[in-house]
Design a protein around this motif. Sequence first.
Motif, PDB file in Angstrom:
ATOM      1  N   ALA A 124      -3.569  18.370   1.989  1.00 21.88           N
ATOM      2  CA  ALA A 124      -4.924  18.866   2.243  1.00 21.88           C
ATOM      3  C   ALA A 124      -4.950  20.375   2.070  1.00 21.88           C
ATOM      4  O   ALA A 124      -4.026  21.089   2.469  1.00 21.88           O
ATOM      5  CB  ALA A 124      -5.368  18.498   3.659  1.00 21.88           C
ATOM      6  N   ASP A 174       0.611   5.477  -0.057  1.00 22.93           N
ATOM      7  CA  ASP A 174      -0.230   6.654   0.101  1.00 22.93           C
ATOM      8  C   ASP A 174       0.350   7.787  -0.739  1.00 22.93           C
ATOM      9  O   ASP A 174       1.360   8.387  -0.390  1.00 22.93           O
ATOM     10  CB  ASP A 174      -0.308   7.059   1.578  1.00 22.93           C
ATOM     11  N   ARG A 175      -0.281   8.074  -1.872  1.00 24.95           N
ATOM     12  CA  ARG A 175       0.161   9.139  -2.767  1.00 24.95           C
ATOM     13  C   ARG A 175      -0.807  10.322  -2.742  1.00 24.95           C
ATOM     14  O   ARG A 175      -0.918  11.072  -3.712  1.00 24.95           O
ATOM     15  CB  ARG A 175       0.309   8.598  -4.190  1.00 24.95           C
ATOM     16  N   THR A 176      -1.514  10.460  -1.615  1.00 25.89           N
ATOM     17  CA  THR A 176      -2.469  11.553  -1.477  1.00 25.89           C
ATOM     18  C   THR A 176      -1.742  12.890  -1.423  1.00 25.89           C
ATOM     19  O   THR A 176      -0.700  13.019  -0.774  1.00 25.89           O
ATOM     20  CB  THR A 176      -3.298  11.380  -0.195  1.00 25.89           C
ATOM     21  N   GLY A 177      -2.299  13.880  -2.126  1.00 19.33           N
ATOM     22  CA  GLY A 177      -1.720  15.214  -2.115  1.00 19.33           C
ATOM     23  C   GLY A 177      -2.007  15.935  -0.811  1.00 19.33           C
ATOM     24  O   GLY A 177      -2.742  15.446   0.046  1.00 19.33           O
ATOM     25  N   THR A 227       0.842  -1.190   0.000  1.00 13.51           N
ATOM     26  CA  THR A 227       0.000   0.000   0.000  1.00 13.51           C
ATOM     27  C   THR A 227       0.874   1.235   0.000  1.00 13.51           C
ATOM     28  O   THR A 227       1.792   1.362   0.817  1.00 13.51           O
ATOM     29  CB  THR A 227      -0.922   0.018   1.235  1.00 13.51           C
TER      30      THR A 227
END
Length: 220
Positions: free
Chosen positions: A56, A51-54, A49
């Motif tokens: 917030a 996490d490539r979230t930009g 897994t």
Amino acid sequence: MTTPIRRVSRRMPGWAKILTAVVVVLVVFFAGIRFSVLPGLKDLFGTETHDRTGPALLESIQDISRYDAASGNFQVVVDLEKDTKFLPDAIRGSRTLYVGAGAVDAYVDLGKVAKNDVTVNEDRTAATLHLPHAQLGKATLDADRSYAVSKQRGLLDRLGDFFSDNPNSEQAVQKLAVKHITEAAKESELTKRAETNTTNMLKGLLNSLGFKKVEVTYGT
């Protein structure tokens, strides 16, 4: 003279064996058998897994004038069953048992207090405050304490889950959990406790400022 009968051995060609194996695998999948049923197979096809979230983004800032005076913790077991007419549950249908744990805050909105709602005598030893009634905030689920106990689905529902990755598969039971928790909060004495705590807070604050007599009332 009779001719001897020769038995011809018909062997399945290689491509047919491969096709048969593929069909068997598909049947296993369609039957709803998970990889976790087979020991060690999940480790063989282990996933990672990332996490490539930009970052917030801050959209807005709101000033809060309410005093959160009480909070209630609730838990409900949601039993949601969906049936389809003329089809047995083994073919189409689902039933989910979901434990929903959440909290509801009770607050007094001090921003609605007007000047004429506060009365102070001349020597500043007595004060009377008229506040709005306490209200309930929105129920929020605790993701760490909420979970699905069991999920029973028909064959068609399993096939639908296999071909589509639906992140809202538990959205229906979560909404029901929030609904039942909200109803339980309304039937509780949470707002009454919030008004009592608010009264004690204001009396303690004003007494520390030199007021000898403090009266707090609530109304619309």
